[in-house]
Write an enzyme that holds these catalytic residues in place. Structure first.
Site, PDB file in Angstrom:
ATOM      1  N   GLU A  98       9.099   7.367   4.951  1.00  0.00           N
ATOM      2  CA  GLU A  98       9.624   6.221   5.451  1.00  0.00           C
ATOM      3  C   GLU A  98       9.130   4.852   4.507  1.00  0.00           C
ATOM      4  OE1 GLU A  98       7.346   8.441   6.864  1.00  0.00           O
ATOM      5  OE2 GLU A  98       8.604   9.289   8.235  1.00  0.00           O
ATOM      6  N   SER A  99       8.849   5.118   3.522  1.00  0.00           N
ATOM      7  CA  SER A  99       8.828   4.228   2.241  1.00  0.00           C
ATOM      8  C   SER A  99       7.322   4.479   1.431  1.00  0.00           C
ATOM      9  CB  SER A  99       8.852   2.854   2.763  1.00  0.00           C
ATOM     10  OG  SER A  99      10.205   2.699   3.017  1.00  0.00           O
TER      11      SER A  99
ATOM     12  N   CYS B  56      10.347   1.974   6.906  1.00  0.00           N
ATOM     13  CA  CYS B  56      11.624   1.834   7.440  1.00  0.00           C
ATOM     14  C   CYS B  56      11.805   2.442   8.901  1.00  0.00           C
ATOM     15  CB  CYS B  56      12.675   2.109   6.337  1.00  0.00           C
ATOM     16  SG  CYS B  56      12.659   3.773   5.713  1.00  0.00           S
TER      17      CYS B  56
ATOM     18  N   SER C  91      -6.721   1.990  -7.683  1.00  0.00           N
ATOM     19  CA  SER C  91      -5.166   1.614  -7.423  1.00  0.00           C
ATOM     20  C   SER C  91      -4.500   2.811  -7.146  1.00  0.00           C
ATOM     21  CB  SER C  91      -4.397   1.095  -8.636  1.00  0.00           C
ATOM     22  OG  SER C  91      -4.667  -0.259  -8.918  1.00  0.00           O
TER      23      SER C  91
ATOM     24  N   HIS D  88      -4.750  -1.578  -3.683  1.00  0.00           N
ATOM     25  CA  HIS D  88      -5.746  -2.040  -5.003  1.00  0.00           C
ATOM     26  C   HIS D  88      -7.062  -2.646  -4.398  1.00  0.00           C
ATOM     27  CE1 HIS D  88      -2.047  -1.406  -7.316  1.00  0.00           C
ATOM     28  NE2 HIS D  88      -1.502  -2.266  -6.279  1.00  0.00           N
TER      29      HIS D  88
END
Lengths: 128, 128
Positions: free
Chosen positions: B62-63, B83, B55, B68
């Site tokens: 930008e986010s 974004c 994970s 996983h």
């Protein structure tokens, strides 16, 4: 349930803008929400942007929780990805909604790994 | 585009199971894919589970990008949340598909923050 994971894309509107810009409180709250739901927290990383906005992710043994906040719009995008059946992702969403004082919440539910083969599945993952 | 963010929920099937269990390679690959797409990497956290599975999350200005993996099913769940309009999330998905040698990919596209008010928006976030 014929899926490896469940993902909730949670839209949180009309939140408290001060909380949306408090990265220590957000990190603590997401870790607590995960723990309260029975998840095992493995690690977390949060970042404060300039002039405002937080991005963060909590890695849990059961997948992850991530958040991005736009205090200027009193909006947060929350993602909760869980595998297995022991964790209730809706409970995490509701706890975060409460912490952020979000007046409105919209949840989209996405099943992940649905078309993976039909062999016996082992959901449990043990942190090393 | 009337949304603050675009999220791709990417299903990667029939991957190379050895790559799905190599957490250093996965972290390096996701960081590189983000950088190649023009994103600014802020931080990353990856975890190797026992007996297998990874994970991880990469926080970008930008986010985020999260993954996983289930090597036992040759499956990976990839999430790309961006974004602004400068980053092409599809390019990141295609690069990760290539790295994982995934024979099949399915992409669901989710718009985030759509109903946020119509005032002028500032997408740019500068890492502190």
């Amino acid at each position: 349930m014929n899926a490896l994971g469940i993902q909730l894309a949670v839209e949180l509107f009309d939140c408290d803008e001060n909380i949306l810009n408090d990265h220590r409180l957000l990190e603590q709250s997401l870790v607590e929400a995960a723990t309260n739901a029975g998840a095992t927290v493995v690690n977390s990383v949060f970042h404060q942007f300039n002039p405002y906005g937080i991005s963060g992710a909590v890695i849990i043994a059961e997948s992850h929780i991530a958040i991005h906040t736009w205090p200027e719009y009193r909006y947060a995008a929350l993602d909760i990805f869980t595998c297995g059946t022991d964790i209730d992702p809706n409970g995490i969403a509701e706890e975060v909604q409460y912490v952020l004082s979000a007046d409105r919440m919209h949840v989209s539910r996405i099943l992940r790994g649905v078309t993976v083969g039909e062999q016996e599945r082992s959901y449990a993952q043990t942190p090393t």
